[in-house]
Design a protein around this motif. Structure first.
Motif, PDB file in Angstrom:
ATOM      1  N   ILE A   1     -30.105   4.132  34.115  1.00 32.20           N
ATOM      2  CA  ILE A   1     -29.636   3.350  34.777  1.00 32.20           C
ATOM      3  C   ILE A   1     -29.808   1.844  34.249  1.00 32.20           C
ATOM      4  O   ILE A   1     -30.609   1.571  34.090  1.00 32.20           O
ATOM      5  N   GLU A   2     -28.590   1.038  34.099  1.00 34.49           N
ATOM      6  CA  GLU A   2     -28.678  -0.386  33.899  1.00 34.49           C
ATOM      7  C   GLU A   2     -27.898  -1.221  34.767  1.00 34.49           C
ATOM      8  O   GLU A   2     -26.980  -1.013  35.096  1.00 34.49           O
ATOM      9  N   TYR A   3     -28.606  -2.451  35.205  1.00 34.17           N
ATOM     10  CA  TYR A   3     -28.171  -3.174  36.194  1.00 34.17           C
ATOM     11  C   TYR A   3     -27.376  -4.509  35.212  1.00 34.17           C
ATOM     12  O   TYR A   3     -28.455  -4.983  34.594  1.00 34.17           O
ATOM     13  N   SER A   4     -26.335  -5.068  35.960  1.00 32.31           N
ATOM     14  CA  SER A   4     -25.992  -6.230  35.091  1.00 32.31           C
ATOM     15  C   SER A   4     -25.294  -7.192  36.327  1.00 32.31           C
ATOM     16  O   SER A   4     -24.714  -6.487  37.064  1.00 32.31           O
ATOM     17  N   ASP A   5     -25.521  -8.492  36.272  1.00 29.70           N
ATOM     18  CA  ASP A   5     -25.007  -9.268  37.014  1.00 29.70           C
ATOM     19  C   ASP A   5     -24.139 -10.511  36.343  1.00 29.70           C
ATOM     20  O   ASP A   5     -23.572 -11.231  36.954  1.00 29.70           O
ATOM     21  N   ARG A   6     -23.625  -9.907  35.198  1.00 27.17           N
ATOM     22  CA  ARG A   6     -22.904 -10.981  34.406  1.00 27.17           C
ATOM     23  C   ARG A   6     -21.448 -10.676  34.993  1.00 27.17           C
ATOM     24  O   ARG A   6     -21.015  -9.608  35.655  1.00 27.17           O
ATOM     25  N   GLU A   7     -20.566 -11.675  35.049  1.00 27.74           N
ATOM     26  CA  GLU A   7     -19.034 -11.747  35.356  1.00 27.74           C
ATOM     27  C   GLU A   7     -18.447 -10.730  34.683  1.00 27.74           C
ATOM     28  O   GLU A   7     -18.271 -10.859  33.193  1.00 27.74           O
ATOM     29  N   GLY A   8     -17.755 -10.259  35.171  1.00 27.52           N
ATOM     30  CA  GLY A   8     -16.612  -9.111  34.642  1.00 27.52           C
ATOM     31  C   GLY A   8     -17.354  -7.768  34.149  1.00 27.52           C
ATOM     32  O   GLY A   8     -16.778  -6.927  33.357  1.00 27.52           O
ATOM     33  N   ASP A   9     -18.677  -7.653  34.382  1.00 24.04           N
ATOM     34  CA  ASP A   9     -19.427  -6.485  33.931  1.00 24.04           C
ATOM     35  C   ASP A   9     -19.527  -5.467  35.145  1.00 24.04           C
ATOM     36  O   ASP A   9     -19.808  -5.890  36.167  1.00 24.04           O
TER      37      ASP A   9
ATOM     38  N   THR B   1     -24.356   0.688  35.563  1.00 23.32           N
ATOM     39  CA  THR B   1     -23.954   1.647  34.442  1.00 23.32           C
ATOM     40  C   THR B   1     -24.801   2.668  34.141  1.00 23.32           C
ATOM     41  O   THR B   1     -26.191   2.474  34.368  1.00 23.32           O
ATOM     42  N   ILE B   2     -24.671   3.692  33.099  1.00 22.89           N
ATOM     43  CA  ILE B   2     -25.470   4.687  32.918  1.00 22.89           C
ATOM     44  C   ILE B   2     -25.374   4.605  31.130  1.00 22.89           C
ATOM     45  O   ILE B   2     -24.349   5.082  30.857  1.00 22.89           O
ATOM     46  N   LYS B   3     -26.387   4.159  30.574  1.00 21.95           N
ATOM     47  CA  LYS B   3     -26.412   4.308  29.242  1.00 21.95           C
ATOM     48  C   LYS B   3     -26.832   5.740  28.709  1.00 21.95           C
ATOM     49  O   LYS B   3     -28.028   6.272  29.126  1.00 21.95           O
ATOM     50  N   MET B   4     -25.998   6.212  27.735  1.00 16.21           N
ATOM     51  CA  MET B   4     -26.035   7.435  27.418  1.00 16.21           C
ATOM     52  C   MET B   4     -26.412   7.392  25.711  1.00 16.21           C
ATOM     53  O   MET B   4     -25.673   6.808  25.143  1.00 16.21           O
TER      54      MET B   4
ATOM     55  N   LYS C   1     -29.754   3.372  42.335  1.00 19.22           N
ATOM     56  CA  LYS C   1     -29.370   1.903  41.924  1.00 19.22           C
ATOM     57  C   LYS C   1     -30.677   1.064  41.683  1.00 19.22           C
ATOM     58  O   LYS C   1     -31.111   0.290  42.273  1.00 19.22           O
ATOM     59  N   LYS C   2     -31.552   1.676  40.498  1.00 20.63           N
ATOM     60  CA  LYS C   2     -32.580   1.063  39.961  1.00 20.63           C
ATOM     61  C   LYS C   2     -32.591   1.003  38.563  1.00 20.63           C
ATOM     62  O   LYS C   2     -32.567   1.788  38.036  1.00 20.63           O
TER      63      LYS C   2
END
Length: 133
Positions: free
Chosen positions: A64-72, A76-79, A99-100
């Motif tokens: 699991i990866e969290y992003s707070d960038r606009e438009g992102d 997401t899950i990095k596979m 969601k961690k």
């Protein structure tokens, strides 16, 4: 002629009985050895076995990866596809307790035929999710 046939059948029966006895002894020895070994199995071996079981059941490992960038996408899950290659999934139905950032998860998913919510990830529906190690 009958004597030769009877001898062949008799020989086969005797040989197969001896083989079954040897197999029984080998299985007993293997069980004893595996019981002894299983008490000294390290966490790494358990993780490898769990990994093999999960893959056999159709699960894929992701992070699991969290992003707070606009438009992102926020989560997401990095596979991993190869040792160096990876891709991202956008789970549309990710539960709150998963969601961690950085959490490893085993997932089963279905791709969705819809417009992407973010550029880097493809939308998917999670069929099943389990925490990984």
């Amino acid at each position: 002629m009958i004597l030769k046939t009877a001898f062949a059948i008799f020989s086969t029966l005797i040989l197969s009985c001896g083989t079954a006895e040897k197999q029984k002894q080998t299985n007993t020895t293997s069980q004893t050895t595996s019981e002894t070994t299983s008490t000294t199995v390290t966490t790494t071996n358990n993780e490898i076995m769990n990994s093999q079981k999960m893959k056999a059941a159709g699960y894929k490992l992701g992070t699991i990866e969290y992003s707070d960038r606009e438009g992102d996408c926020p989560y997401t899950i990095k596979m991993m596809s190869d040792a160096k290659e990876f891709y991202y999934l956008d789970p549309t139905n990710l539960e709150e307790n998963y969601k961690k950032d950085g959490q490893k998860v085993w997932i089963k998913f279905n791709g969705l035929r819809r417009m992407n919510r973010c550029e880097k990830a493809n939308p998917v529906e999670l069929v099943d999710i389990k925490k990984g190690k």
